[in-house]
Design a protein around this motif. Structure first.
Motif, PDB file in Angstrom:
ATOM      1  N   SER A 278      29.145  49.861  34.434  1.00 16.41           N
ATOM      2  CA  SER A 278      28.676  48.603  35.006  1.00 16.41           C
ATOM      3  C   SER A 278      27.679  47.944  34.079  1.00 16.41           C
ATOM      4  O   SER A 278      27.067  48.603  33.235  1.00 16.41           O
ATOM      5  CB  SER A 278      27.946  48.862  36.325  1.00 16.41           C
ATOM      6  OG  SER A 278      28.815  49.352  37.298  1.00 16.41           O
ATOM      7  N   VAL A 279      27.469  46.666  34.268  1.00 12.55           N
ATOM      8  CA  VAL A 279      26.346  45.986  33.636  1.00 12.55           C
ATOM      9  C   VAL A 279      25.058  46.684  34.115  1.00 12.55           C
ATOM     10  O   VAL A 279      24.923  47.000  35.294  1.00 12.55           O
ATOM     11  CB  VAL A 279      26.327  44.496  34.038  1.00 12.55           C
ATOM     12  CG1 VAL A 279      25.000  43.835  33.668  1.00 12.55           C
ATOM     13  CG2 VAL A 279      27.500  43.767  33.390  1.00 12.55           C
ATOM     14  N   ALA A 280      24.163  46.982  33.193  1.00 14.33           N
ATOM     15  CA  ALA A 280      22.880  47.628  33.504  1.00 14.33           C
ATOM     16  C   ALA A 280      23.041  49.019  34.103  1.00 14.33           C
ATOM     17  O   ALA A 280      22.129  49.543  34.722  1.00 14.33           O
ATOM     18  CB  ALA A 280      22.021  46.760  34.420  1.00 14.33           C
ATOM     19  N   GLY A 281      24.195  49.624  33.912  1.00  8.26           N
ATOM     20  CA  GLY A 281      24.419  50.944  34.491  1.00  8.26           C
ATOM     21  C   GLY A 281      23.859  52.097  33.662  1.00  8.26           C
ATOM     22  O   GLY A 281      23.864  53.238  34.098  1.00  8.26           O
ATOM     23  N   GLY A 282      23.360  51.809  32.488  1.00 11.06           N
ATOM     24  CA  GLY A 282      22.784  52.866  31.640  1.00 11.06           C
ATOM     25  C   GLY A 282      21.301  53.041  31.912  1.00 11.06           C
ATOM     26  O   GLY A 282      20.863  52.989  33.059  1.00 11.06           O
TER      27      GLY A 282
ATOM     28  N   ALA B 138      21.672  41.444  34.158  1.00  2.94           N
ATOM     29  CA  ALA B 138      22.817  40.807  34.813  1.00  2.94           C
ATOM     30  C   ALA B 138      22.711  39.287  34.778  1.00  2.94           C
ATOM     31  O   ALA B 138      23.686  38.581  34.522  1.00  2.94           O
ATOM     32  CB  ALA B 138      22.927  41.305  36.251  1.00  2.94           C
TER      33      ALA B 138
ATOM     34  N   GLN C   1      25.117  36.634  33.016  1.00  2.00           N
ATOM     35  CA  GLN C   1      25.732  35.599  33.851  1.00  2.00           C
ATOM     36  C   GLN C   1      25.496  34.220  33.202  1.00  2.00           C
ATOM     37  O   GLN C   1      26.412  33.412  33.081  1.00  2.00           O
ATOM     38  CB  GLN C   1      25.086  35.655  35.239  1.00  2.00           C
ATOM     39  CG  GLN C   1      25.801  34.863  36.308  1.00  2.00           C
ATOM     40  CD  GLN C   1      25.034  34.932  37.626  1.00  2.00           C
ATOM     41  OE1 GLN C   1      23.811  35.120  37.643  1.00  2.00           O
ATOM     42  NE2 GLN C   1      25.756  34.788  38.739  1.00  2.00           N
TER      43      GLN C   1
ATOM     44  N   PRO D  16      33.139  44.864  31.657  1.00  2.00           N
ATOM     45  CA  PRO D  16      32.665  46.163  32.128  1.00  2.00           C
ATOM     46  C   PRO D  16      33.837  47.143  32.200  1.00  2.00           C
ATOM     47  O   PRO D  16      35.003  46.733  32.073  1.00  2.00           O
ATOM     48  CB  PRO D  16      32.117  45.874  33.533  1.00  2.00           C
ATOM     49  CG  PRO D  16      32.448  44.466  33.851  1.00  2.00           C
ATOM     50  CD  PRO D  16      33.250  43.887  32.741  1.00  2.00           C
ATOM     51  N   GLU D  17      33.548  48.396  32.420  1.00  2.00           N
ATOM     52  CA  GLU D  17      34.575  49.447  32.496  1.00  2.00           C
ATOM     53  C   GLU D  17      35.496  49.443  31.285  1.00  2.00           C
ATOM     54  O   GLU D  17      36.697  49.608  31.402  1.00  2.00           O
ATOM     55  CB  GLU D  17      35.405  49.295  33.780  1.00  2.00           C
ATOM     56  CG  GLU D  17      34.615  49.651  35.027  1.00  2.00           C
ATOM     57  CD  GLU D  17      35.460  49.627  36.287  1.00  2.00           C
ATOM     58  OE1 GLU D  17      36.068  48.572  36.553  1.00  2.00           O
ATOM     59  OE2 GLU D  17      35.515  50.643  36.976  1.00  2.00           O
TER      60      GLU D  17
ATOM     61  N   GLY E 153      28.553  41.998  37.586  1.00  2.00           N
ATOM     62  CA  GLY E 153      29.148  43.047  36.760  1.00  2.00           C
ATOM     63  C   GLY E 153      28.954  44.462  37.277  1.00  2.00           C
ATOM     64  O   GLY E 153      29.016  45.407  36.493  1.00  2.00           O
TER      65      GLY E 153
ATOM     66  N   ARG F 107      26.277  52.763  42.414  1.00  2.00           N
ATOM     67  CA  ARG F 107      24.906  52.790  41.922  1.00  2.00           C
ATOM     68  C   ARG F 107      24.474  51.396  41.459  1.00  2.00           C
ATOM     69  O   ARG F 107      23.381  50.932  41.776  1.00  2.00           O
ATOM     70  CB  ARG F 107      24.804  53.805  40.770  1.00  2.00           C
ATOM     71  CG  ARG F 107      23.428  53.922  40.211  1.00  2.00           C
ATOM     72  CD  ARG F 107      23.292  55.100  39.241  1.00  2.00           C
ATOM     73  NE  ARG F 107      22.103  54.893  38.428  1.00  2.00           N
ATOM     74  CZ  ARG F 107      22.115  54.365  37.207  1.00  2.00           C
ATOM     75  NH1 ARG F 107      23.260  54.005  36.661  1.00  2.00           N
ATOM     76  NH2 ARG F 107      20.995  54.205  36.541  1.00  2.00           N
TER      77      ARG F 107
END
Ligand code: FAD
Ligand code: FAD
Ligand code: FES
Lengths: 88, 384, 478
Positions: free
Chosen positions: B35-39, B152, B156, B168-169, C415, C420
């Motif tokens: 995801s965006v900002a998932g790290g 995000a 955007q 993403p993904e 996104g 989570r």
């Protein structure tokens, strides 16, 4: 067998049965909500009934955020509606 | 697919790179395996600090970055909770206080606004602070953002220019290079994306991503846990931390270090950070860390003793051996640029990093000297 | 090392939860010679089903007869009285971790004693923490007077208080009938039971299972009782809105098709002062999750602890029993408890108190109840159409007051591609309940529904909040 006890809700005396939860005692007395939410200022009361949702938070003897559905009434409890995060 | 620039990583650094590249008129494809900002951007706090940095290249980068953050917040409206709340650094011991004052004086010479505060003065800044603290320094330039929202919203906004695509993904499996060694694009499980410029904004995984182009980059994880309390009314105005924190940030100690960093958030919770440990990618919660952080927080704000800890979370800061980020073109692989390794300051330093990367790609004048952040500065670095 | 860790006493087995599963497990483990400590946050043993007065043997013990709950409970009380089982009520296990080869279980007092914490060391652990009602958000579900079916049931069974004079019961599953029965018995009027599925196939499915006949008999018994009270049992209907200003005053219901899509023009309003609602149950997997135990999707699509045929989890020394391994009802919980007690004894090198023959019976009973659970979930599944009723302004996260529109924006514009990220962008699941109530619904609204996404959303480092002062000081009370 079941003994009566009493507590106050926002200062007003209320009857309860010993061992009853605060939530049950309030509902028995016709009170369906005893908290307002942090953002929308909306009323809340009992929801899950078993301590997982935290919707039933109430202030007891000055201690905020006590789950009314799990906590038994103690004689003489000073139970109060709580607003927002419950801290004043 | 093709573009002028491929950015690998949709964390805060990748988002800022995309933002400034788009502003420079470049077309950009941002890819992230999740995801965006998932790290790590979604696993830390959002402090934009100058207070914890000693004079040197990182402080210069931080000073530039905070100006840019304020500008971006202006451009995007109030969409990521930027709060110029200021930082208050406090001392519990006479020796630390002395050290802190010396440190602040040096910072002031480098352009930081640092205002010494007496023991009594601490209470004017923070009415609920412990009475037994000896004094401190107030840093009005310190700010805070909600980092996930910032990443995000920036992406955007960048997409709305029509020049930026976010995927993403989409995991990058390989970074392709031609016979001369220059990068030509990336390969994902489903397609090939070509571009003359590839930016490594993969944070803690920046070393792995560099490896996809067969270059070495020594980036390692440094674990941190954050404590989150129940929601409270505003009780803590600034970002408040103990002076020992500054020593920890620069420390080479692999063991556990904690020093309470305390701040309120828009949602009412108080965040207490943050430990620093080098234990690889082990996510297991360490209750000794929790105990120490709780202890230190209560020592600074005694009222917290009665406040409940609701949850904890944590992540892995990307760090380099010399604790400086890696920013700029990699001379070993033409067209390949790095923007990673920002350790515990990636949110704060992201804006300047993005701008410098865009300038390097566009070939315009650099806003500051990036030589100290050069990718090949580490000993033993080589093309594999 | 934390001081609190050194001070912790070590026992053979800690059993978390004193419901049907925990009580059964404790009896077998203790009788096998293990030193057993049972931790439960309730005032008395019994869990969600047997909350309240100790059971008399008249409660419906259906199916194959091994040790009934009443027998087990009597033995549990005896072993507790003689000090063989160390039973601690009003204690919540807020966290569990590994320490060397032991487990460290961290306990907290009840809400009036939340600063009292203590650690416990055990060589093995059985997680038997049960489940809670599953909810599917709909407009107005946050109004006071709307509550979970289980919550309404406990209010009446535990405290003798009815939630309202006119209580609509809605959702899916035979549990709705149990709730209605209890409400009627205590004098409430139930204007309607609103069942989203078609329950008629349940009888055929359950009767096909050996021993399942008694369950379908129980079910039919409920149905005829309702008929006596003239309570309409509506099939393929859902509550699509709760109406009221400061509390529920009425519900809007509508006919739905097999996918739970509303049939146009069939909606009508029923006045009521309470709504008891639930769409099955969600297993409490927090503690097993903290230890990194493997999870799987249960027959109802919810996250449950993965166990082998001996109820051992993927973590050596950690066992799970009852609703935590899959929602299957109180009888399944009881027999799983018996097996878990035997397995933990075996793990600790003690000969289990159950004979080989006894174990065979238990295993057979587990298979029976699993079959029953499958029949249950096949008849009463959750269908995707529920999402159509979720408007952008429908509350998803009750704690942080996050609406469905924000969740949809996180996916469409920001996104987010996993639970989570949705949580980080919207705060849905970040509040007091730590996502217990909303996360499975948020997950489903986003169309994730994998072990990974549900598992990520179920990561809870603390089961309940603990005061920082208590944590800072370490152990305060043993
Ligand atoms: C506990 C803690 C507290 C912190 N507090 C602060 C603070 O207060 N202030 C501050 O400035 N900083 C703080 N930080 C540090 C900060 O969070 C990081 O420096 C920053 O988030 C790094 O951002 P990034 O964009 O470089 O990396 P990330 O956010 O990690 O982004 C990298 C992205 O790359 C993606 N990726 C990796 N490999 C691939 C691949 N092969 N293909 C595609 N995508 C890939 C990942 O999925 C990830 O999303 C903290 C960190 C921690 C852990
Ligand atoms: C509110 C509610 C009411 C229900 N009523 C009925 C009913 O009337 N009829 C029916 O057929 N089924 C009912 N059910 C279904 C019922 O849960 C199961 O059939 C049965 O109770 C399962 O037994 P168990 O031992 O697995 O779990 P439970 O009975 O749920 O027992 C688990 C116990 O563990 C305790 N616990 C959980 N977490 C912790 C922790 N961290 N620390 C300490 N203790 C903990 C719980 O408080 C509980 O006492 C109800 C479910 C719920 C949620
Ligand atoms: S009603 Fe859910 S916690 Fe009390």
């Amino acid at each position: 067998m079941s003994r009566e006890t009493s507590f106050t809700f926002d200062g007003a005396p209320m009857a309860a049965v010993e061992g009853q939860t605060i939530a049950a005692a309030l509902i028995e007395n016709g009170v369906m909500s005893w908290r307002t939410t942090r953002f929308g200022d909306r009323p809340r009361g009992l929801f899950c009934g078993i301590g997982v949702c935290f919707d039933c938070l109430i202030t007891v003897n000055g201690e905020p955020n006590v789950r009314a559905c799990l906590s038994a009434v103690e004689p003489g409890d000073d139970v109060r509606t709580q607003a927002g995060d419950g801290h004043v | 697919m093709n573009a002028d620039v491929i950015v690998i990583g949709a964390g805060i650094v990748g988002a800022c790179c995309a933002h400034y590249c788009a502003q420079a008129g470049l077309s950009v494809i941002v890819v992230d395996r999740g995801s965006v900002a998932g790290g790590t951007t979604g696993a830390g706090e959002g402090n934009i600090l100058v207070s914890d940095k000693e004079p040197g290249p990182e402080l210069d980068l931080a000073l530039l970055s905070r100006e840019l953050w304020a500008q971006m917040a202006g451009e995007l409206g109030d969409s990521f909770e930027l709060d110029a709340k200021g930082g208050l650094v406090v001392a519990t011991r006479a020796a630390t206080l002395e050290h802190l004052h010396r440190f602040a004086a040096e910072q002031a010479e480098a352009g930081v606004i640092a205002e010494p505060v007496t023991a009594k003065g601490l209470r004017d800044h923070e009415p609920h602070i412990a009475r037994d603290l000896l004094g401190g320094v107030f840093y009005p330039q310190d700010m805070q953002v909600q980092p996930m929202l910032a990443a995000a919203r920036l992406l955007q906004h960048a997409r709305s220019t029509g020049r930026v695509t976010v995927l993403p993904e989409t995991e990058v499996l390989e970074i392709e290079r031609d016979g001369s060694g220059a990068v030509t694009g990336v390969r994902t499980p489903t397609e090939r994306i070509s571009a003359p410029h590839v930016v490594n904004a993969a944070g803690t995984w920046g070393g792995v991503v560099a490896g996809l182009a067969r270059v070495d980059l020594p980036i390692l994880p440094r674990r941190g846990f954050i404590l989150v309390t129940e929601p409270l009314p505003p009780m803590i105005r600034h970002k408040v931390y103990a002076a020992d924190y500054v020593a920890n940030v620069a420390s080479d100690n692999a063991g556990l270090e904690t020093s309470a960093v305390i701040e309120g958030t828009h949602s009412g919770t108080v965040l207490i950070g943050s430990s620093r440990e080098r234990v690889g990618f082990d996510k297991t919660l360490d209750w000794e860390v929790i105990r120490q952080e709780a202890q230190q927080a209560v020592a600074i704000f005694p009222f917290l003793a009665d406040v409940q800890l609701m949850r904890t979370y944590g992540g892995f800061r990307p760090y380099c051996p010399d604790h400086l980020p890696v920013i700029g073109p990699d001379s070993r692989a033409p067209g390949f640029l790095h923007a990673c390794g920002h350790e515990g300051a990636g949110i704060g330093l992201a804006a300047a990093t993005g701008l410098l990367i865009a300038q390097a790609i566009a070939g315009t004048n650099l806003a500051m000297d990036i030589a100290p952040f050069a990718p090949n500065r580490f000993e033993g670095a080589h093309v594999a | 090392m934390a001081m609190s860790d050194i001070a912790a006493p070590t026992v053979d087995v800690v059993i978390l939860g004193a419901g049907a599963a925990g009580v059964a497990a404790a009896v077998v483990a203790a009788r096998s010679g293990c030193r057993v400590t049972v931790i439960d946050n309730g005032p008395t043993p019994g869990g969600q089903y047997y909350r309240g007065a100790p059971p008399i043997d008249s409660e419906p013990s259906s199916g194959p007869r091994d040790l009934s709950y009443a027998e087990l409970r009597a033995e549990f009380d005896r072993l507790t009285g003689s000090g063989v089982i160390d039973y601690r009520s009003r204690r919540t296990a807020y966290a569990i971790s590994r320490h060397d080869d032991d487990f460290v279980i961290r306990l907290r007092g009840d809400d009036r004693h939340r600063g009292e914490i203590a650690d416990f060391r055990a060589r093995a652990v059985i997680v038997a923490t049960g489940a809670f009602d599953r909810h599917l958000p709909f407009p107005g579900w946050e109004l006071p007077g709307v509550m979970s079916g289980g919550g309404a049931q406990l209010l009446v069974k535990g405290s003798g208080v009815i939630p309202g004079q006119r209580a609509v019961v809605a959702g899916t599953g035979p549990f709705l009938l149990a709730v209605s029965g209890t409400l009627l018995e205590h004098g409430a009027h139930v204007p309607a039971i609103v069942e989203a599925n078609n329950p008629s196939r349940f009888i055929t499915r359950a009767s096909a299972i050996r021993g399942g006949l008694s369950k379908s008999g129980e079910f039919l018994g409920y149905v005829s009782r309702l008929a006596r009270h003239r309570v309409p049992y509506l099939h393929r209907h859902r509550v699509i809105e709760a109406i009221g200003v400061d509390r529920v005053e009425a519900v809007r219901i509508a006919r739905v098709d097999a996918d739970w899509r509303v049939v146009e023009g069939t909606d009508r309003v029923i006045e009521c002062d309470a709504l008891a609602i639930g769409y099955g149950f969600v297993a409490q997997t927090d503690l097993a999750g903290q230890l990194g135990a493997q999870m799987v999707l249960g027959a109802d699509g919810g996250l449950v602890v993965d166990v082998d045929p001996n109820l051992s989890t993927s973590v050596p020394g950690l066992f799970a029993a009852g609703e935590t391994t899959g929602v299957g009802g109180v009888e399944a919980a009881r027999v799983e408890g018996l097996l878990a007690g035997a397995s933990v004894a075996d793990h600790l090198g003690r000969p289990p108190a159950l004979t080989r023959r006894g174990l065979d019976v238990v295993r057979r009973d587990i298979a029976t109840w699993q079959g029953f659970a499958e029949a249950l979930h096949a008849t009463f599944p959750v269908r995707d159409g529920w999402r159509d009723q979720v408007r952008d302004d429908t509350m998803m996260c009750r704690c942080e007051e996050v609406r469905a529109g924000q969740v949809r924006e996180a996916i469409d514009d920001l996104g987010a591609r996993d639970t989570r990220a949705v949580k980080l962008f919207t705060r849905a699941g970040m509040g007091w309940c730590q996502g217990r109530i909303c996360s499975s619904a948020v997950d489903s609204l986003c169309g994730f529904g994998t072990t990974q996404s549900l598992g990520d959303a179920a990561v809870r480092p603390l089961v309940v909040p603990v005061p920082l002062g208590a944590l800072a000081n370490g152990q305060m009370e043993g």
